[in-house]
Scaffold this active site. Structure first.
Site, PDB file in Angstrom:
ATOM      1  N   SER A  87     -28.785  27.373 -30.925  1.00 45.30           N
ATOM      2  CA  SER A  87     -29.425  28.510 -31.325  1.00 45.30           C
ATOM      3  C   SER A  87     -30.538  27.897 -32.679  1.00 45.30           C
ATOM      4  CB  SER A  87     -28.528  29.560 -32.021  1.00 45.30           C
ATOM      5  OG  SER A  87     -28.168  30.381 -31.010  1.00 45.30           O
ATOM      6  N   TYR A 181     -24.628  39.653 -33.828  1.00 38.69           N
ATOM      7  CA  TYR A 181     -25.410  38.498 -33.452  1.00 38.69           C
ATOM      8  C   TYR A 181     -25.457  38.701 -31.727  1.00 38.69           C
ATOM      9  CZ  TYR A 181     -27.254  33.805 -32.798  1.00 38.69           C
ATOM     10  OH  TYR A 181     -27.792  32.706 -32.341  1.00 38.69           O
ATOM     11  N   SER A 182     -26.815  38.580 -31.381  1.00 37.00           N
ATOM     12  CA  SER A 182     -26.906  38.760 -29.808  1.00 37.00           C
ATOM     13  C   SER A 182     -28.018  37.967 -29.461  1.00 37.00           C
ATOM     14  CB  SER A 182     -27.125  40.257 -29.820  1.00 37.00           C
ATOM     15  OG  SER A 182     -27.646  40.442 -28.190  1.00 37.00           O
ATOM     16  N   ASN A 183     -27.735  36.982 -28.436  1.00 38.69           N
ATOM     17  CA  ASN A 183     -28.785  35.962 -27.910  1.00 38.69           C
ATOM     18  C   ASN A 183     -29.843  36.828 -27.344  1.00 38.69           C
ATOM     19  OD1 ASN A 183     -27.764  33.336 -28.599  1.00 38.69           O
ATOM     20  ND2 ASN A 183     -25.890  33.769 -27.399  1.00 38.69           N
ATOM     21  N   GLY A 322     -26.465  25.545 -34.358  1.00 34.79           N
ATOM     22  CA  GLY A 322     -26.805  25.636 -33.022  1.00 34.79           C
ATOM     23  C   GLY A 322     -25.653  25.145 -32.114  1.00 34.79           C
TER      24      GLY A 322
END
Length: 369
Positions: A87, A181-183, A322
């Site tokens: 990330s 949090y959302s990818n 990440g």
């Protein structure tokens, strides 16, 4: 500093003081420096195969390593080898979008619908809400079956496919009302950058960031590009009690949310340039650093636009965590402009390692000041 591709999160429990105390609690470890001790805790106590920290302070670069980069051969981490940054990719994507905002080609508070009509069910979601994780979009990686990681090795994905996975689910909350949090947010942000520029996201990252900064080892792999460039530590995934080499796979399953390949030195240079004002104009950098409270597992943590803020023992950290299959890292800038990237060659990592990663980053940025 995020939920990783497999849905776990780098969590620091309790105060930083407690974390640092835990780092030095193993009497069997010969501590030669706070940073070496923190890395040795991750490997000797927590069981991570290897750990490396690359710290840049002005023109001085310090590399500290522990454990092994390859459990089969016993070779150490290569100095400044390639790895999958997870990330941390989000900071690069947010920088591209904010540059487009500075050029007047994107408005942060305009609806995504303006740029990607019909993509999202809720037409109220804005560009800012994507970058800040306040959109309410479901996290598509929560739908990936991770009980068999091998099934993902060659799968890959197109961005539209990943967004379609997410929008099958109802919104988590109305846009702008809270943080989650959302990818998916960054898959959409990457699509937006491609639509506005007419270029592949990887090409925009190269044109706007990596080439101007001389980041020769940083790139976004395309579909089917599975090979992690040498030299690199082996990235491990624990499967059925064994550490399996997951260095090579199709990272488009993470895409704009976590697919980037880089090195610790490149990340140190990137975050130094970003926070130093070399990539964004003052107005856009100020927008990036406008934060909201964020559930990052650290008291006082906040999140801006592709950039997180957490308290250290010596001040404030700006950067990103990440975590992607094979590698876990935390990279960013501390007080006085000191930069650090700490990398572990395992993901998912042991539970205890999650807190100790932050302690190692604190030692990298705060010890010896």
């Amino acid at each position: 500093m995020r939920k990783s591709l497999h849905g776990r999160q780098i969590v620091a429990c309790g105060t930083l003081v407690a974390l640092l105390a835990a780092t030095t609690a193993a009497p069997a470890l010969a501590v030669t420096s706070p940073l070496q001790g923190a890395l040795d805790t991750l490997t000797a106590q927590d069981g991570v195969p290897g750990a490396e920290a690359v710290v840049q302070d002005g023109s001085r670069t310090r590399v500290t390593r522990s454990g092994t980069g390859d459990v089969a051969t016993g070779k150490p981490f290569p100095r400044n080898g390639s790895f999958r940054v997870g990330s941390v990719t989000k900071s690069f994507v947010a920088t591209v979008v904010l540059q487009l905002a500075g050029e007047g080609r994107v408005k942060l508070d305009a609806p995504v619908e303006r740029y990607l009509p019909g993509l999202l069910p809720d037409r109220r979601i804005t560009v800012r809400q994507l970058l800040q994780h306040t959109s309410g979009l479901y996290n598509y990686t929560d739908d990936l079956d991770l009980s068999d990681p091998e099934a993902l090795r060659h799968r890959g994905a197109d961005p539209a496919e990943l967004v379609a996975m997410a929008v099958k689910h109802p919104a988590l909350f109305p846009p702008g009302t809270t943080w989650s949090y959302s990818n998916t947010n960054y898959i959409v942000a990457g699509m937006l950058a491609e639509r506005v520029t007419g270029h592949a996201l990887g090409d925009e990252i190269a044109h706007r960031i990596t080439l101007p900064l001389g980041l020769r080892d940083t790139y976004l792999p395309r579909r089917g590009d599975e090979k992690l460039p040498a030299p690199h530590a082996v990235g491990y995934v624990p499967i059925d009690g064994n550490l399996v080499d997951f260095s090579d796979y199709d990272a488009t399953i993470a895409g704009a949310a976590g697919g980037l390949v880089s090195t610790p030195a490149d990340l140190d240079r990137f975050y130094g340039a970003l926070l130093g004002g070399r990539l964004l104009r003052p107005a856009e950098l100020a927008e990036m650093r406008r934060t909201v409270p964020a559930d990052l597992g650290v008291p006082g943590a906040r999140y801006g636009l592709g950039l997180g803020s957490i308290p250290l023992s010596c001040g404030e950290f700006w950067g990103h965590e990440g975590g992607v299959l094979g590698f876990t890292n935390l990279a960013g800038v501390g007080p006085g402009g000191r930069r650090a990237t700490v990398v572990l060659n395992q993901n998912p990592a042991p539970e205890a390692a999650e807190a100790h990663l932050l302690a190692a980053t604190d030692a990298a940025l705060c010890s010896g000041r």
